[in-house]
Design a protein around this motif. Sequence first.
Motif, PDB file in Angstrom:
ATOM      1  N   LEU A  12       0.875  -1.306  -0.013  1.00 21.06           N
ATOM      2  CA  LEU A  12      -0.255   0.038  -0.068  1.00 21.06           C
ATOM      3  C   LEU A  12       0.640   1.311  -0.129  1.00 21.06           C
ATOM      4  N   GLU A  13       1.977   1.387   0.887  1.00 26.62           N
ATOM      5  CA  GLU A  13       2.818   2.380   0.876  1.00 26.62           C
ATOM      6  C   GLU A  13       3.467   2.619  -0.612  1.00 26.62           C
ATOM      7  N   ILE A  14       3.712   1.488  -1.440  1.00 23.62           N
ATOM      8  CA  ILE A  14       4.264   1.646  -2.671  1.00 23.62           C
ATOM      9  C   ILE A  14       3.393   2.207  -3.542  1.00 23.62           C
ATOM     10  N   ALA A  15       2.216   1.605  -3.470  1.00 23.31           N
ATOM     11  CA  ALA A  15       0.977   2.045  -4.492  1.00 23.31           C
ATOM     12  C   ALA A  15       0.576   3.577  -4.155  1.00 23.31           C
ATOM     13  N   ASN A  16       0.647   4.007  -2.861  1.00 22.13           N
ATOM     14  CA  ASN A  16       0.612   5.373  -2.562  1.00 22.13           C
ATOM     15  C   ASN A  16       1.605   6.429  -3.022  1.00 22.13           C
ATOM     16  N   LYS A  17       2.725   5.741  -3.044  1.00 22.35           N
ATOM     17  CA  LYS A  17       3.947   6.685  -3.440  1.00 22.35           C
ATOM     18  C   LYS A  17       3.764   6.828  -5.001  1.00 22.35           C
ATOM     19  N   ALA A  18       3.525   5.786  -5.708  1.00 18.77           N
ATOM     20  CA  ALA A  18       3.276   5.668  -7.134  1.00 18.77           C
ATOM     21  C   ALA A  18       2.141   6.577  -7.450  1.00 18.77           C
ATOM     22  N   LYS A  19       0.920   6.798  -6.814  1.00 21.73           N
ATOM     23  CA  LYS A  19       0.171   7.628  -6.997  1.00 21.73           C
ATOM     24  C   LYS A  19       0.135   8.787  -6.780  1.00 21.73           C
ATOM     25  N   ARG A  20       0.954   9.579  -5.673  1.00 25.28           N
ATOM     26  CA  ARG A  20       1.154  10.719  -5.257  1.00 25.28           C
ATOM     27  C   ARG A  20       2.196  11.438  -6.236  1.00 25.28           C
ATOM     28  N   ASP A  21       3.430  10.579  -6.493  1.00 22.55           N
ATOM     29  CA  ASP A  21       4.401  11.104  -7.239  1.00 22.55           C
ATOM     30  C   ASP A  21       4.565  10.437  -8.686  1.00 22.55           C
ATOM     31  N   LYS A  22       3.737  10.690  -9.804  1.00 23.12           N
ATOM     32  CA  LYS A  22       3.948  10.082 -11.063  1.00 23.12           C
ATOM     33  C   LYS A  22       5.215   9.862 -11.472  1.00 23.12           C
ATOM     34  N   LEU A  29      13.647  -2.559  -6.330  1.00 20.79           N
ATOM     35  CA  LEU A  29      12.387  -3.198  -6.046  1.00 20.79           C
ATOM     36  C   LEU A  29      13.039  -4.708  -5.497  1.00 20.79           C
ATOM     37  N   TYR A  30      14.082  -5.307  -5.862  1.00 26.80           N
ATOM     38  CA  TYR A  30      14.420  -6.595  -5.637  1.00 26.80           C
ATOM     39  C   TYR A  30      14.627  -6.761  -3.818  1.00 26.80           C
ATOM     40  N   ARG A  31      14.698  -5.680  -3.192  1.00 31.08           N
ATOM     41  CA  ARG A  31      14.624  -6.149  -1.937  1.00 31.08           C
ATOM     42  C   ARG A  31      13.198  -6.222  -1.195  1.00 31.08           C
ATOM     43  N   GLU A  32      12.432  -5.776  -1.993  1.00 30.68           N
ATOM     44  CA  GLU A  32      10.708  -6.047  -1.618  1.00 30.68           C
ATOM     45  C   GLU A  32      10.376  -7.488  -1.675  1.00 30.68           C
ATOM     46  N   LEU A  33      11.241  -8.167  -2.798  1.00 29.02           N
ATOM     47  CA  LEU A  33      11.159  -9.576  -2.747  1.00 29.02           C
ATOM     48  C   LEU A  33      11.556 -10.174  -1.507  1.00 29.02           C
ATOM     49  N   ASN A  34      10.980 -10.275  -0.316  1.00 34.27           N
ATOM     50  CA  ASN A  34      11.464 -10.887   0.960  1.00 34.27           C
ATOM     51  C   ASN A  34      10.681 -11.794   1.328  1.00 34.27           C
ATOM     52  N   GLU A  35      10.971 -12.447   2.581  1.00 29.14           N
ATOM     53  CA  GLU A  35      10.323 -13.597   3.101  1.00 29.14           C
ATOM     54  C   GLU A  35       8.642 -13.418   3.239  1.00 29.14           C
ATOM     55  N   GLU A  36       8.460 -12.011   3.638  1.00 22.50           N
ATOM     56  CA  GLU A  36       7.216 -11.879   4.203  1.00 22.50           C
ATOM     57  C   GLU A  36       6.201 -11.795   2.947  1.00 22.50           C
ATOM     58  N   LEU A  37       6.801 -11.146   1.911  1.00 25.41           N
ATOM     59  CA  LEU A  37       5.883 -10.878   0.557  1.00 25.41           C
ATOM     60  C   LEU A  37       5.582 -12.382   0.108  1.00 25.41           C
ATOM     61  N   LEU A  38       6.613 -13.217  -0.124  1.00 24.09           N
ATOM     62  CA  LEU A  38       6.636 -14.572  -0.737  1.00 24.09           C
ATOM     63  C   LEU A  38       5.685 -15.375   0.410  1.00 24.09           C
ATOM     64  N   LEU A  39       5.845 -15.303   1.646  1.00 21.70           N
ATOM     65  CA  LEU A  39       4.919 -16.140   2.194  1.00 21.70           C
ATOM     66  C   LEU A  39       3.329 -15.699   2.188  1.00 21.70           C
ATOM     67  N   LEU A 118       3.731  -6.929  -6.696  1.00 19.78           N
ATOM     68  CA  LEU A 118       4.722  -5.860  -6.629  1.00 19.78           C
ATOM     69  C   LEU A 118       4.320  -4.655  -7.699  1.00 19.78           C
ATOM     70  N   LEU A 119       4.528  -5.378  -8.770  1.00 22.92           N
ATOM     71  CA  LEU A 119       4.501  -4.187 -10.245  1.00 22.92           C
ATOM     72  C   LEU A 119       3.214  -3.713 -10.169  1.00 22.92           C
ATOM     73  N   GLU A 120       2.175  -4.590  -9.655  1.00 24.06           N
ATOM     74  CA  GLU A 120       0.775  -4.118  -9.719  1.00 24.06           C
ATOM     75  C   GLU A 120       0.550  -2.853  -8.812  1.00 24.06           C
ATOM     76  N   ALA A 121       1.253  -2.961  -7.605  1.00 19.48           N
ATOM     77  CA  ALA A 121       1.056  -1.719  -6.535  1.00 19.48           C
ATOM     78  C   ALA A 121       1.526  -0.532  -7.340  1.00 19.48           C
ATOM     79  N   ILE A 122       2.595  -0.584  -8.154  1.00 15.46           N
ATOM     80  CA  ILE A 122       3.087   0.748  -8.758  1.00 15.46           C
ATOM     81  C   ILE A 122       2.390   1.108 -10.088  1.00 15.46           C
ATOM     82  N   TYR A 123       2.006   0.180 -10.809  1.00 11.51           N
ATOM     83  CA  TYR A 123       1.448   0.391 -12.244  1.00 11.51           C
ATOM     84  C   TYR A 123       0.075   0.538 -12.278  1.00 11.51           C
TER      85      TYR A 123
END
Length: 146
Positions: A12-22, A29-39, A118-123
């Motif tokens: 949601l934070e990533i999506a909000n950032k993408a929405k606020r600042d086009k 983004l590689y670091r976002e591929l962490n255990e929490e996201l994968l689980l 992850l990409l959906e949150a941005i695009y």
Amino acid sequence: MKERIPVQTSLLEIANKAKRDKRYRFRNLYRELNEELLLDSWRLLRKDAALGVDRVSAAEYEANLEENIKQLVERLKWKRYRARLVRRHYIPKGNGGMRPLGIPATEDKLLQLAVKRLLEAIYEQDFLSCSYAIDHWWERAQQWMN
């Protein structure tokens, strides 16, 4: 130790950032591929899907899920991850021909789903309410017809 942020909050934070600042360009983004996201992505994965070339079912992968994901994250971190070959299967088409299907391995499906989220949150922020995306075309078409 770094405080853990829930996955949905992180996306949601990533999506909000993408929405606020086009014009903002997301980096690392590689670091976002962490255990929490994968689980979290694991719970969304179709567990009854066909087996890939590795012949590992979702149930077999899930039997040691946390360790498998930990190893996957390590391979990603050290850039040693390599997607497996895709198992090719042919299904009949209505005209008598055959249609090829590519069936990825379970672990590859999991990673693809995490990257997709992850990409959906941005695009998704770039789509207008009148835009037609594959996921929403039927819903929007019905609204238009009514």
